[in-house]
Design a protein around this motif. Structure first.
Motif, PDB file in Angstrom:
ATOM      1  N   GLU A   1      28.100 -13.712  26.590  1.00  0.00           N
ATOM      2  CA  GLU A   1      27.976 -12.595  27.525  1.00  0.00           C
ATOM      3  C   GLU A   1      26.794 -12.810  28.463  1.00  0.00           C
ATOM      4  O   GLU A   1      25.852 -13.536  28.143  1.00  0.00           O
ATOM      5  CB  GLU A   1      27.772 -11.280  26.754  1.00  0.00           C
ATOM      6  N   LYS A   2      26.854 -12.146  29.609  1.00  0.00           N
ATOM      7  CA  LYS A   2      25.749 -12.196  30.558  1.00  0.00           C
ATOM      8  C   LYS A   2      24.883 -10.943  30.385  1.00  0.00           C
ATOM      9  O   LYS A   2      25.380  -9.871  30.048  1.00  0.00           O
ATOM     10  CB  LYS A   2      26.266 -12.269  31.998  1.00  0.00           C
ATOM     11  N   ALA A   3      23.595 -11.125  30.607  1.00  0.00           N
ATOM     12  CA  ALA A   3      22.678  -9.994  30.465  1.00  0.00           C
ATOM     13  C   ALA A   3      22.858  -9.014  31.614  1.00  0.00           C
ATOM     14  O   ALA A   3      23.091  -9.416  32.755  1.00  0.00           O
ATOM     15  CB  ALA A   3      21.238 -10.494  30.425  1.00  0.00           C
ATOM     16  N   ASP A   4      22.753  -7.718  31.294  1.00  0.00           N
ATOM     17  CA  ASP A   4      22.684  -6.674  32.310  1.00  0.00           C
ATOM     18  C   ASP A   4      21.263  -6.722  32.875  1.00  0.00           C
ATOM     19  O   ASP A   4      20.297  -6.406  32.185  1.00  0.00           O
ATOM     20  CB  ASP A   4      22.973  -5.321  31.650  1.00  0.00           C
ATOM     21  N   ALA A   5      21.136  -7.138  34.135  1.00  0.00           N
ATOM     22  CA  ALA A   5      19.811  -7.392  34.718  1.00  0.00           C
ATOM     23  C   ALA A   5      18.917  -6.158  34.662  1.00  0.00           C
ATOM     24  O   ALA A   5      17.720  -6.264  34.356  1.00  0.00           O
ATOM     25  CB  ALA A   5      19.962  -7.881  36.159  1.00  0.00           C
ATOM     26  N   ALA A   6      19.477  -4.990  34.946  1.00  0.00           N
ATOM     27  CA  ALA A   6      18.676  -3.767  34.965  1.00  0.00           C
ATOM     28  C   ALA A   6      18.188  -3.423  33.554  1.00  0.00           C
ATOM     29  O   ALA A   6      17.022  -3.050  33.361  1.00  0.00           O
ATOM     30  CB  ALA A   6      19.483  -2.613  35.543  1.00  0.00           C
TER      31      ALA A   6
END
Length: 244
Positions: free
Chosen positions: A116-121
């Protein structure tokens, strides 16, 4: 309040026959969502076994463990691994950071393992909350013990878990640094609505929780709401064999 973790009549026996040792005996307990619970008891009382069974790290000999609406009994090890990776956070006494990875890479490791990709916020929010702004490019060896534990807490939070389990998370820290970490865990519950379950031997650490569960001889002997360090310490002197 809804319960994020529920144990019903959970027993755990290690070994067989004359060598059998009962670590938990018919334990029933619920952990409310958005609460901070400390688990205490004498050495050998079943604290770590309680945490391991509640977190899906160990399988009870009998009884039921539910995480959210999911019954853990009967799940395969692969399914349990996926559940832990996506719905549970862990913070241990040993920080368990990967020495060759930066702070940011250590924090996001659970996401990368899940593809999964990180939620930047959200990532920026937890980095700020744990006080690691400006240090995300550092390696663990370049950090103090308290900073390393902050990395471990951020790593536990990055997947937005239903519950964070801490096994003596302040046990390797000096008292000042331990206090900072406990304040952070308290803030994570109060400000973010996170659920934290922490095994500890320290009455001061337990005083940061909403509720303390006291274990003795594999059973829940008592519970305390709005704990203070003095009240917890006094109760600990009257548990199991200590009360005789």
């Amino acid at each position: 309040m809804t319960e994020v973790v529920r144990l019903d009549a959970v027993s755990k026996v290690y070994g067989k026959g004359q060598n059998a040792v009962a670590a938990l005996r018919e334990v029933s307990a619920g952990i409310p969502r958005g609460s901070f619970t400390a688990v205490m008891g004498p050495s050998g009382s079943g604290k770590s076994t309680f945490l391991h069974c509640a977190a899906g790290l160990d399988v009870p000999s009998s009884g039921s463990v539910r995480l959210g609406g999911t019954e853990l009994a009967g799940m395969s090890e692969t399914a349990l691994t996926e559940l832990r990776r996506g719905r549970v956070g862990f913070v241990f006494q040993a920080f368990n950071l990967v020495s060759s990875l930066t702070v940011l890479e250590n924090i996001t490791l659970p996401l990368r393992l899940s593809g999964e990709k990180a939620d930047a916020a959200w990532l920026a929010e937890i980095v700020r909350r744990v006080g690691l702004d400006g240090r995300t490019g550092h390696l663990p060896a370049q950090l103090s013990g308290g900073q390393q534990q902050r990395v471990a807490i951020a790593r536990a939070l990055v997947v937005r878990p239903e519950v964070v389990f801490g096994d003596e998370p302040t046990g390797a820290l000096d008292t000042m640094t331990a206090r900072d970490v406990l304040v952070l865990l308290r803030e994570v519950v109060s400000a973010l609505g996170q659920t934290v379950v922490m095994v500890t031997h320290d009455p001061v650490a337990a005083s940061y929780a909403d509720t303390v569960l006291f274990l003795a001889d594999g059973r829940i002997a008592d519970s305390m709401t709005a704990p203070t360090a003095d009240k917890v310490a006094e109760r600990m002197t009257r548990l199991g064999a200590w009360k005789r």
